[in-house]
Design a protein around this motif. Structure first.
Motif, PDB file in Angstrom:
ATOM      1  N   GLN A   1       0.806  -1.223   0.000  1.00 24.96           N
ATOM      2  CA  GLN A   1       0.000   0.000   0.000  1.00 24.96           C
ATOM      3  C   GLN A   1       0.835   1.267   0.000  1.00 24.96           C
ATOM      4  O   GLN A   1       0.439   2.255  -0.589  1.00 24.96           O
ATOM      5  N   CYS A   2       1.990   1.305   0.656  1.00 27.47           N
ATOM      6  CA  CYS A   2       2.731   2.562   0.629  1.00 27.47           C
ATOM      7  C   CYS A   2       3.991   2.438  -0.224  1.00 27.47           C
ATOM      8  O   CYS A   2       4.656   1.412  -0.241  1.00 27.47           O
ATOM      9  N   SER A   3       4.283   3.500  -0.956  1.00 30.48           N
ATOM     10  CA  SER A   3       5.289   3.394  -2.019  1.00 30.48           C
ATOM     11  C   SER A   3       6.712   3.074  -1.563  1.00 30.48           C
ATOM     12  O   SER A   3       7.366   2.270  -2.227  1.00 30.48           O
TER      13      SER A   3
ATOM     14  N   GLU B   1       8.007  -0.308  -3.472  1.00 35.32           N
ATOM     15  CA  GLU B   1       9.006  -0.150  -4.527  1.00 35.32           C
ATOM     16  C   GLU B   1      10.411  -0.435  -3.998  1.00 35.32           C
ATOM     17  O   GLU B   1      11.224  -1.043  -4.677  1.00 35.32           O
TER      18      GLU B   1
ATOM     19  N   MET C   1      -0.549  12.651  -3.895  1.00 34.56           N
ATOM     20  CA  MET C   1      -0.999  11.848  -5.033  1.00 34.56           C
ATOM     21  C   MET C   1      -2.168  10.940  -4.680  1.00 34.56           C
ATOM     22  O   MET C   1      -3.118  10.828  -5.419  1.00 34.56           O
ATOM     23  N   CYS C   2      -2.107  10.290  -3.541  1.00 36.95           N
ATOM     24  CA  CYS C   2      -3.147   9.304  -3.251  1.00 36.95           C
ATOM     25  C   CYS C   2      -4.300   9.909  -2.468  1.00 36.95           C
ATOM     26  O   CYS C   2      -5.313   9.277  -2.267  1.00 36.95           O
TER      27      CYS C   2
ATOM     28  N   LYS D   1      -0.824   6.827   1.780  1.00 40.36           N
ATOM     29  CA  LYS D   1      -0.190   5.691   1.117  1.00 40.36           C
ATOM     30  C   LYS D   1       1.020   6.082   0.275  1.00 40.36           C
ATOM     31  O   LYS D   1       2.032   5.393   0.295  1.00 40.36           O
ATOM     32  N   CYS D   2       0.906   7.166  -0.511  1.00 41.53           N
ATOM     33  CA  CYS D   2       1.969   7.415  -1.482  1.00 41.53           C
ATOM     34  C   CYS D   2       3.202   8.018  -0.823  1.00 41.53           C
ATOM     35  O   CYS D   2       4.297   7.892  -1.337  1.00 41.53           O
ATOM     36  N   ARG D   3       3.046   8.663   0.291  1.00 38.68           N
ATOM     37  CA  ARG D   3       4.135   9.244   1.086  1.00 38.68           C
ATOM     38  C   ARG D   3       4.839  10.422   0.412  1.00 38.68           C
ATOM     39  O   ARG D   3       5.922  10.796   0.827  1.00 38.68           O
ATOM     40  N   THR D   4       4.254  10.994  -0.652  1.00 43.56           N
ATOM     41  CA  THR D   4       4.908  12.168  -1.236  1.00 43.56           C
ATOM     42  C   THR D   4       4.615  13.426  -0.423  1.00 43.56           C
ATOM     43  O   THR D   4       5.304  14.428  -0.567  1.00 43.56           O
TER      44      THR D   4
ATOM     45  N   LEU E   1       8.709   5.769  -6.962  1.00 40.00           N
ATOM     46  CA  LEU E   1       7.515   5.677  -7.806  1.00 40.00           C
ATOM     47  C   LEU E   1       7.886   5.636  -9.284  1.00 40.00           C
ATOM     48  O   LEU E   1       7.209   5.013 -10.090  1.00 40.00           O
TER      49      LEU E   1
END
Lengths: 177, 459, 129
Positions: free
Chosen positions: B370-372, B376, C41-42, C53-56, C108
C-alpha cells in the motif's frame, strides 16, 4: 486471476460446499458480533479451497453469496493472501519453504531435486495432474528444515531420499489431500 | 493433524521452565491431564480472589515485555487500553508467527494448547473482555484444530462461556486463521485481517488501544506473552521479576535454527550467556558438523546480523548475554536485538550476500504494497541484491543499497519497511568486504563462498 | 468536523494560519496556498479514508503543539495527520523532507515508463531527466 468471465459458463460451473462445511460456515458466522460475519471470510475461503482444490471466480462469487457480502470483497481478500490458489492446481500441492533458515540447511537443493524428479518447474503441475510444486516464504518450521507443506501437513528434516519416499507415498495414496 | 513427532527434537529439560515444564507429560494436550498437573490455577486464583486491576498490577510488577519482537512492557500496554462505557473491548492473541527464524509459538500451541487458553482467560478477565480471539497463521491449520478441540473442552468444564466458575464473568474465545501473509503479524494489519479484509496496516494514530477491532479498544499480544501471564498470576509478579537481569525479566522461548548441532525451541532464563546458549551441552551444542561460526541473527530476520567476533562478546569485550539490553549493546553499529527470539546461526560455508538477498526477497514478497517506499524499495533492493549474488553487480550497487535503505527507513506506514532495511544495512556494514568480493571476483563468487570475515583491527 | 468556532494556530514554513480543529496539515497548507502545499498523489478529499499511502506529502513536524512542543521523530504524512494548536511544520524549509520526498518520487518512477505521451511538458520535465 482470470480477467474475463464467461457469464454463461459461470452459472453452469457453480458448485456447492458439502453440508458439513455449510454447517461450519453457519457456526462461524455466530462466532462474531451481529453484523460482523465478514470476519469468517478467510476461514470460509480455506474451507472452499479444501473442497474445490482452488478458488475460481465462480467459487468466490459463491462464497460472497454465502456470507452476504459483495464479490469484490472476496476477490480482494483472495488475491492478497498467498495461500489461496487462484488457478487450477494438482491433486497434491507441495509448498517448499525457501526462506533464510531453510535455505541455510539446503532448501534450494530440495527444490531442484523435486523439479528434476517430477520434471516440472516451480509453479507448474505435472502432466497427470498429480503434483503442483510451489515455493513458500517462511512456514514456521525453521529449526526443522528443510521442509515442505502439503495441505496443512508438514514434512520436515527433508533429504533427497525422503523426498523420493514422500512422492511415492503421495502417488500411492498414503496421504489424503 | 499432528505432525510427525518422531521428527522433532527431544525437549531439553534443564534449569527453570515456567512455560514448557510439562511438555513431556503424555496427554498434556487434554483438559484432564493439564488440570491434574496444576492447570487453570491462574484462572481460579484471578477470578475468585483478584480484581481485574490486581491482575494488571501483577503483570506490571513482573516486568514482562512483549515476546513478539518489539519488547514493549505488557503491563503498560494493558494500562493504555481505553475503557469507554458501553463499548466492548477485545483481546487478540497474535499467533501469526511468521518472522523467519521463529517457531516458538507453534511449539507452545501444538503441545500445550491449554496453557495459551488459560492465559487468554486470565488476561481477558484482567482487561474486561467478553470476546477474545486467537489469530493463527493459515499454514498452522492443524494447530487451529488442536486449539479448537482444547477450547471445546474448556467450554465443557465451565472455564469458558457464561458465568465462568459462578463469578458472573462471561467469556467467549474463538480461533481465526489467516491466509499466509507475514504482514498480518503487524497488529493493525492483523486486526484488518480479523475483520475479513486484506492485511493492510492502518495509519496510526489512532492506536488499537483506542480504536482497534471493529473500531473498539483492542489489545494485541503475542502467544508467549499471554502464556507468561499464567506463571505471573500463579506465583506473583515479584517472583517473575526476580528471574533475569535488569529490565529483561523472566524466561524466554528461543527458537534456534540454522547450522546448529541441535536446533529447536529452548526456554532460557533471560541473562544466559550467548556462548553458553550456542555451545552449551544443555542447549544447541555448538555448530553442526564441527564447522566454524560465521554470523548470527539473534532475534528473527528483521534484526541486524552480527559477525562472528560480535556474537559472544560485545564491542567493549564484555560477555554478550541473552537479554534485550545486552543483545542491543552497541546499537546498530555493533549490536542487534533480542526481537522475537528467532536465533539463526550461520556456519563458515554460508554466503552472506545470498542470505541478504533471500531475506530481501522475503520482504519484497511480503510487503502489503500500500505505501510506495516499502512496495518499490523492497523489490528494488531484491533486484540489486540478486545482481550482486549472481555475479552481475558493480561496486556502485553496494552504495545504492545503502541509499535505498535510507529512503525506506522511517518513511513507511508500518515497521515492515524498517524491518526490510535494517538487515541489509547491517549486512553491508559488517560484511562489506564480502559484498565487494562478489563484484571483484564475479566468477569465483559463483563457485565458492567467501568464508569468514576478518575482525576489523580497531574492534 | 468541529464547528465550535474555536480556531487553532499552526505554522507551516514560517507562515502562520488559523484553521478549525480536525484539519489535516495538508489542508491547512492548502489554505495558505502556493509552494507551502506539499504534493499529494493518493489523497482525494472527496473520498473517505484516502491518503497516507503514497508518502509524497511527507512533512517534518518541528514542534507537536504548544502543550507538547517536542518534535515528531519521523516525517509524517501531512494528508493524514491533524494539526494541533501551536504546531510548527516544515515543508519546503526542511532539508530532510526534500531528501525523503525525492526518494519517494524516485521509488515511484523506478518502475514507471517515462514516455508521458499526453503531457505538454513531455521532454522538458525534470522528472524525465
Amino acid at each position: 486471476m482470470k480477467l474475463h468471465v464467461d457469464w454463461n459458463k459461470r452459472h453452469a460451473e457453480k458448485r456447492e460446499l458439502s453440508p458439513e462445511s455449510l454447517a461450519k460456515v453457519n457456526e462461524l458466522m455466530t462466532h462474531v458480533p451481529e453484523g460482523k460475519h465478514k470476519s469468517a471470510l478467510i476461514r470460509v475461503l480455506h474451507l472452499a479451497q479444501i473442497e474445490f482444490g482452488w478458488l475460481s471466480i465462480e467459487t468466490m462469487d459463491y462464497v460472497a453469496e454465502l456470507l452476504k457480502i459483495q464479490p469484490i470483497e472476496v476477490y480482494e481478500v483472495a488475491t492478497f493472501y498467498t495461500m489461496f490458489h487462484l488457478d487450477p492446481v494438482g491433486k497434491h500441492v507441495f509448498e517448499v519453504c525457501r526462506t533464510g533458515p531453510c535455505m541455510l540447511v539446503g532448501s534450494d537443493d530440495i527444490i531442484s531435486h523435486i523439479e528434476n524428479k517430477l520434471n516440472i518447474k516451480v509453479g507448474e503441475t505435472t502432466q497427470d495432474g498429480m503434483f503442483t510444486l510451489k515455493t513458500a516464504e517462511c512456514l514456521g518450521a525453521c529449526g526443522y528444515g528443510p521442509m515442505l507443506q502439503c495441505r496443512f501437513k508438514n514434512h520436515e528434516f527433508l533429504t533427497k531420499d525422503k523426498v523420493d519416499e514422500l512422492i511415492d507415498a503421495y502417488r500411492s495414496g498414503q496421504f489424503e489431500s | 493433524m499432528p505432525i510427525d513427532q518422531a521428527n522433532l527434537n527431544p525437549k531439553y529439560m534443564k534449569g527453570r521452565k515456567l512455560l514448557i515444564e510439562q511438555v513431556n507429560i503424555p496427554g498434556i494436550e487434554t483438559f484432564d491431564v493439564y488440570r491434574k498437573n496444576g492447570g487453570y490455577r491462574s484462572v481460579d486464583k484471578a477470578i475468585k480472589t483478584m480484581s481485574p486491576d490486581d491482575v494488571v498490577e501483577e503483570v506490571k510488577k513482573s516486568g514482562l515485555r512483549g515476546r513478539g519482537g518489539a519488547g514493549f512492557p505488557t503491563g503498560m500496554k494493558w494500562s493504555f487500553l481505553a475503557k469507554p462505557e458501553g463499548v466492548p473491548r477485545y483481546l487478540v492473541c497474535n499467533a501469526d508467527e511468521s518472522e523467519p527464524g521463529t517457531f516458538k509459538d507453534r511449539y507452545l500451541m501444538e503441545y500445550l494448547p491449554h496453557l495459551l487458553i488459560e492465559g487468554m482467560i486470565t488476561s481477558s478477565y484482567a482487561l474486561g473482555c467478553n470476546l477474545s480471539f486467537i489469530y493463527i497463521r493459515g499454514e498452522f491449520m492443524w494447530i487451529l484444530d488442536i486449539l479448537e478441540k482444547a477450547i471445546a473442552e474448556a467450554y465443557a468444564q465451565g472455564y469458558l462461556g457464561k458465568n465462568i466458575l459462578g463469578s458472573g464473568y462471561d467469556l467467549d474465545l474463538r480461533v481465526m486463521p489467516g491466509g499466509g501473509a507475514y504482514i498480518c503479524g503487524e497488529e493493525t494489519a492483523l486486526i484488518e485481517s480479523l475483520e475479513g479484509k486484506r492485511g493492510n496496516p492502518r495509519i496510526k494514530p489512532p492506536f488499537p488501544a483506542v480504536k482497534g477491532l471493529w473500531g473498539c479498544p483492542t489489545v494485541v499480544n503475542n502467544v508467549e506473552s499471554i502464556a507468561a501471564v499464567v506463571p505471573i498470576v500463579n506465583d506473583g509478579g515479584d517472583a517473575y521479576a526476580q528471574i533475569g537481569i535488569g529490565r529483561s525479566t523472566g524466561t524466554k522461548l528461543i527458537s534456534a535454527s540454522g547450522n546448529l548441532a541441535r536446533p529447536g525451541v529452548y526456554e532460557i532464563d533471560l541473562g544466559l550467556s550467548v556462548e553458553e546458549f550456542i555451545y552449551g551441552d544443555d542447549y544447541c551444542r555448538g555448530m553442526a558438523n564441527g564447522k566454524k561460526l560465521k554470523a548470527c541473527i539473534p532475534g528473527g530476520s528483521s534484526v541486524p546480523i552480527l559477525p562472528h567476533y560480535l556474537v559472544t562478546k560485545t564491542a567493549a569485550g564484555e560477555d554478550r548475554l541473552m537479554t534485550y539490553e545486552s543483545l542491543s549493546d552497541g546499537g546498530f553499529a555493533t549490536g542487534s536485538m533480542l526481537g522475537s527470539g528467532g536465533f539463526i546461526v550461520f556456519d563458515e560455508d554460508q554466503c552472506i550476500v545470498r542470505n541478504t538477498w533471500n531475506f530481501a526477497r522475503f520482504y519484497s514478497h511480503e510487503s502489503c504494497g500500500q505505501c510506495s517506499p516499502c512496495r518499490e524499495g523492497t523489490s528494488w533492493m531484491e533486484k540489486v541484491l540478486y545482481r550482486l549474488e549472481n555475479g552481475q553487480g558493480n561496486l556502485r550497487d553496494i552504495d545504492l543499497l545503502a541509499e535505498i535503505n535510507k529512503k525506506i527507513e522511517g518513511n513507511t506506514i508500518c515497521p515492515l519497511g524498517d524491518a526490510a532495511a535494517w538487515p541489509v544495512a547491517a549486512a553491508i556494514h559488517h560484511f562489506r568486504e564480502e559484498f565487494e568480493w562478489h563484484v571483484t571476483n564475479k566468477e569465483e563468487s559463483q563457485t565458492r563462498n567467501f568464508g569468514l570475515s576478518k575482525e576489523p583491527v580497531s574492534a | 468536523m468541529h464547528r465550535s468556532g474555536v480556531m487553532i494556530k499552526v505554522t507551516i514554513d514560517n507562515i502562520e494560519v488559523e484553521v478549525e480543529p480536525g484539519t489535516t496539515i495538508l489542508n491547512a497548507a492548502r489554505q495558505i496556498g502556493g509552494e507551502v502545499v506539499p504534493p499529494a498523489m493518493c489523497y482525494y478529499s472527496k473520498l473517505p479514508g484516502t491518503g497516507g499511502k503514497c508518502r509524497t506529502c511527507l512533512v517534518e513536524v518541528a514542534a507537536g503543539s504548544t502543550a507538547d512542543p517536542r518534535p515528531m521523530p519521523k516525517l509524517v504524512a501531512s494528508c493524514s495527520t491533524n494539526v494541533m494548536d501551536g504546531m510548527i511544520v516544515k515543508n519546503k524549509t526542511s532539508e530532510k523532507v526534500h531528501e525523503n520526498r525525492g526518494g519517494v518520487v524516485e521509488f515511484l518512477l523506478a518502475n514507471h515508463p517515462l514516455d508521458c505521451p499526453v503531457c505538454d511538458q513531455a521532454g522538458e520535465c525534470h522528472l524525465q531527466d
